[in-house]
Design a protein around this motif. Structure first.
Motif, PDB file in Angstrom:
ATOM      1  N   ASN A  46      10.030   9.246  11.326  1.00  0.00           N
ATOM      2  CA  ASN A  46       9.981   9.493   9.881  1.00  0.00           C
ATOM      3  C   ASN A  46      10.086   8.207   9.077  1.00  0.00           C
ATOM      4  N   ILE A  47       9.279   8.160   8.024  1.00  0.00           N
ATOM      5  CA  ILE A  47       9.295   7.036   7.085  1.00  0.00           C
ATOM      6  C   ILE A  47       9.622   7.584   5.708  1.00  0.00           C
ATOM      7  N   ASN A  48      10.462   6.850   4.985  1.00  0.00           N
ATOM      8  CA  ASN A  48      10.663   7.171   3.576  1.00  0.00           C
ATOM      9  C   ASN A  48       9.317   6.973   2.880  1.00  0.00           C
ATOM     10  N   SER A  49       8.811   8.017   2.258  1.00  0.00           N
ATOM     11  CA  SER A  49       7.470   7.947   1.675  1.00  0.00           C
ATOM     12  C   SER A  49       7.365   6.887   0.576  1.00  0.00           C
ATOM     13  N   ARG A  50       8.512   6.489   0.025  1.00  0.00           N
ATOM     14  CA  ARG A  50       8.490   5.415  -0.979  1.00  0.00           C
ATOM     15  C   ARG A  50       7.956   4.114  -0.387  1.00  0.00           C
ATOM     16  N   TYR A  51       8.044   3.986   0.949  1.00  0.00           N
ATOM     17  CA  TYR A  51       7.767   2.708   1.599  1.00  0.00           C
ATOM     18  C   TYR A  51       6.512   2.735   2.473  1.00  0.00           C
ATOM     19  N   LEU A  52       5.598   3.632   2.143  1.00  0.00           N
ATOM     20  CA  LEU A  52       4.329   3.699   2.857  1.00  0.00           C
ATOM     21  C   LEU A  52       3.241   3.159   1.932  1.00  0.00           C
ATOM     22  N   VAL A  53       2.478   2.220   2.439  1.00  0.00           N
ATOM     23  CA  VAL A  53       1.530   1.437   1.635  1.00  0.00           C
ATOM     24  C   VAL A  53       0.156   1.469   2.304  1.00  0.00           C
ATOM     25  N   TRP A  54      -0.886   1.383   1.495  1.00  0.00           N
ATOM     26  CA  TRP A  54      -2.265   1.275   1.989  1.00  0.00           C
ATOM     27  C   TRP A  54      -2.920   0.023   1.412  1.00  0.00           C
ATOM     28  N   TYR A  55      -3.708  -0.655   2.249  1.00  0.00           N
ATOM     29  CA  TYR A  55      -4.485  -1.814   1.835  1.00  0.00           C
ATOM     30  C   TYR A  55      -5.948  -1.603   2.198  1.00  0.00           C
ATOM     31  N   GLN A  56      -6.794  -2.276   1.451  1.00  0.00           N
ATOM     32  CA  GLN A  56      -8.229  -2.327   1.735  1.00  0.00           C
ATOM     33  C   GLN A  56      -8.582  -3.770   2.076  1.00  0.00           C
ATOM     34  N   GLN A  57      -9.378  -3.955   3.112  1.00  0.00           N
ATOM     35  CA  GLN A  57      -9.821  -5.296   3.453  1.00  0.00           C
ATOM     36  C   GLN A  57     -11.323  -5.312   3.691  1.00  0.00           C
ATOM     37  N   LYS A  58     -11.990  -6.198   3.003  1.00  0.00           N
ATOM     38  CA  LYS A  58     -13.415  -6.413   3.193  1.00  0.00           C
ATOM     39  C   LYS A  58     -13.630  -7.667   4.021  1.00  0.00           C
ATOM     40  N   PRO A  59     -14.787  -7.770   4.679  1.00  0.00           N
ATOM     41  CA  PRO A  59     -15.032  -8.929   5.571  1.00  0.00           C
ATOM     42  C   PRO A  59     -14.844 -10.251   4.843  1.00  0.00           C
ATOM     43  N   GLY A  60     -14.097 -11.140   5.478  1.00  0.00           N
ATOM     44  CA  GLY A  60     -13.896 -12.472   4.930  1.00  0.00           C
ATOM     45  C   GLY A  60     -12.924 -12.544   3.764  1.00  0.00           C
ATOM     46  N   GLN A  61     -12.277 -11.427   3.467  1.00  0.00           N
ATOM     47  CA  GLN A  61     -11.339 -11.397   2.342  1.00  0.00           C
ATOM     48  C   GLN A  61      -9.934 -11.034   2.808  1.00  0.00           C
ATOM     49  N   ALA A  62      -8.965 -11.405   1.987  1.00  0.00           N
ATOM     50  CA  ALA A  62      -7.598 -10.966   2.225  1.00  0.00           C
ATOM     51  C   ALA A  62      -7.474  -9.483   1.895  1.00  0.00           C
ATOM     52  N   PRO A  63      -6.501  -8.828   2.504  1.00  0.00           N
ATOM     53  CA  PRO A  63      -6.258  -7.428   2.128  1.00  0.00           C
ATOM     54  C   PRO A  63      -5.891  -7.314   0.653  1.00  0.00           C
ATOM     55  N   ARG A  64      -6.186  -6.129   0.111  1.00  0.00           N
ATOM     56  CA  ARG A  64      -5.863  -5.837  -1.277  1.00  0.00           C
ATOM     57  C   ARG A  64      -5.004  -4.579  -1.305  1.00  0.00           C
ATOM     58  N   LEU A  65      -3.929  -4.617  -2.063  1.00  0.00           N
ATOM     59  CA  LEU A  65      -3.068  -3.453  -2.190  1.00  0.00           C
ATOM     60  C   LEU A  65      -3.812  -2.326  -2.888  1.00  0.00           C
ATOM     61  N   LEU A  66      -3.818  -1.151  -2.236  1.00  0.00           N
ATOM     62  CA  LEU A  66      -4.453   0.028  -2.808  1.00  0.00           C
ATOM     63  C   LEU A  66      -3.418   1.011  -3.357  1.00  0.00           C
ATOM     64  N   MET A  67      -2.514   1.423  -2.477  1.00  0.00           N
ATOM     65  CA  MET A  67      -1.545   2.466  -2.792  1.00  0.00           C
ATOM     66  C   MET A  67      -0.167   2.014  -2.334  1.00  0.00           C
ATOM     67  N   TYR A  68       0.843   2.359  -3.098  1.00  0.00           N
ATOM     68  CA  TYR A  68       2.220   2.159  -2.672  1.00  0.00           C
ATOM     69  C   TYR A  68       2.998   3.440  -2.986  1.00  0.00           C
ATOM     70  N   ASP A  69       4.196   3.529  -2.435  1.00  0.00           N
ATOM     71  CA  ASP A  69       4.981   4.746  -2.657  1.00  0.00           C
ATOM     72  C   ASP A  69       4.139   5.972  -2.287  1.00  0.00           C
ATOM     73  N   THR A  70       3.364   5.839  -1.221  1.00  0.00           N
ATOM     74  CA  THR A  70       2.462   6.859  -0.679  1.00  0.00           C
ATOM     75  C   THR A  70       1.322   7.241  -1.615  1.00  0.00           C
ATOM     76  N   SER A  71       1.616   7.449  -2.883  1.00  0.00           N
ATOM     77  CA  SER A  71       0.605   8.053  -3.759  1.00  0.00           C
ATOM     78  C   SER A  71       0.406   7.338  -5.091  1.00  0.00           C
ATOM     79  N   SER A  72       1.026   6.186  -5.255  1.00  0.00           N
ATOM     80  CA  SER A  72       0.856   5.440  -6.506  1.00  0.00           C
ATOM     81  C   SER A  72      -0.253   4.413  -6.336  1.00  0.00           C
ATOM     82  N   ARG A  73      -1.218   4.464  -7.244  1.00  0.00           N
ATOM     83  CA  ARG A  73      -2.308   3.498  -7.179  1.00  0.00           C
ATOM     84  C   ARG A  73      -1.879   2.143  -7.726  1.00  0.00           C
ATOM     85  N   ALA A  74      -2.275   1.094  -7.040  1.00  0.00           N
ATOM     86  CA  ALA A  74      -2.005  -0.254  -7.527  1.00  0.00           C
ATOM     87  C   ALA A  74      -2.877  -0.542  -8.755  1.00  0.00           C
TER      88      ALA A  74
END
Lengths: 122, 108
Positions: free
Chosen positions: B28-56
């Motif tokens: 189990n993970i505290n949903s507050r601390y689950l994050v999603w990133y998007q990464q395109k070729p040749g680029q650094a990751p970009r923050l997409l979502m934090y707190d499971t459902s909050s958009r960056a």
């Protein structure tokens, strides 16, 4: 505006020690809740979390690499250093530093440097 | 150590289609601390979502996140050409703050 930039050698010999510098602007690493993380990515492979240093100088390391890693901060210079000893060709990767923001409500790496490719080869 | 498993490994879709990406945790993970990133070729990751459902900042509302406990999902309602990328989940619940292996969303 927060920016981060990694710098250091692009080529390291096996068994040597790698030192990378993350130079940042737009925030202070003495501010509660702030931190800087290090993440690496071998070519064509996923991201691997390495270390995180917090505003209060608390540190966390990847257990698999902990014996080889040291992270330090120079708050006055707005820099964070990552040292990795005994480099091996499998450590060839792009190394990223990232701004960490965290509190009870959320934690994340919200801004990343562009990364620096480090090749380990004799 | 919390192991994150992402599925599928690759998703082949056409622009306009919807996508559902899974991130499963070994404990189990505290949903507050689950994050999603998007990464395109040749680029650094970009923050997409934090707190499971909050958009960056700047993330369009076609991206949404959900989940709790050990099961989390990133949904893209209608794929735009710029959404074809690799998506990673990460947990900040317990150190080490592990990443999943990623899901590649490719153009069919």
């Amino acid at each position: 505006q927060i920016t981060l930039k990694e710098s250091g050698p692009t080529l390291v010999r096996p068994t040597q020690t790698l030192t990378l510098t993350c130079t940042f602007s737009g925030f202070s690493l003495s501010t509660t809740g702030m931190g800087v993380g290090w993440i690496r990515q071998p070519p064509g492979k996923p991201l691997e979390w390495l270390a995180l240093i917090y505003w209060n100088d608390d540190k966390r390391y990847s257990p698999s690499l902990q014996s080889r890693l040291t992270v330090t901060k120079d708050t006055s210079e707005n820099q964070v250093l990552l040292t990795m000893t005994n480099m091996d060709p499998v450590d060839t990767a792009t190394y990223y530093c990232a701004h960490y923001s965290g509190d009870y409500f959320a934690k994340y790496f919200d801004l990343w440097g562009r990364g620096t490719l480090v090749t380990v080869s004799s | 150590e919390i192991v994150l498993t992402q599925s599928p490994g690759t998703l082949s879709l056409s622009p306009g289609e919807g996508a559902s990406l899974s991130c499963r945790a070994s404990q189990n993970i505290n949903s507050r601390y689950l994050v999603w990133y998007q990464q395109k070729p040749g680029q650094a990751p970009r923050l997409l979502m934090y707190d499971t459902s909050s958009r960056a900042t700047g993330i369009p509302d076609r991206f949404s996140g959900s989940g709790s406990g050990t099961d989390f999902t990133l949904t893209i309602s209608r794929l735009e050409p710029e959404d074809f990328a690799v998506y990673y989940c990460q947990q900040f619940g317990i150190s080490p703050y592990t990443f999943g292996p990623g899901t590649k969303v490719e153009i069919k």
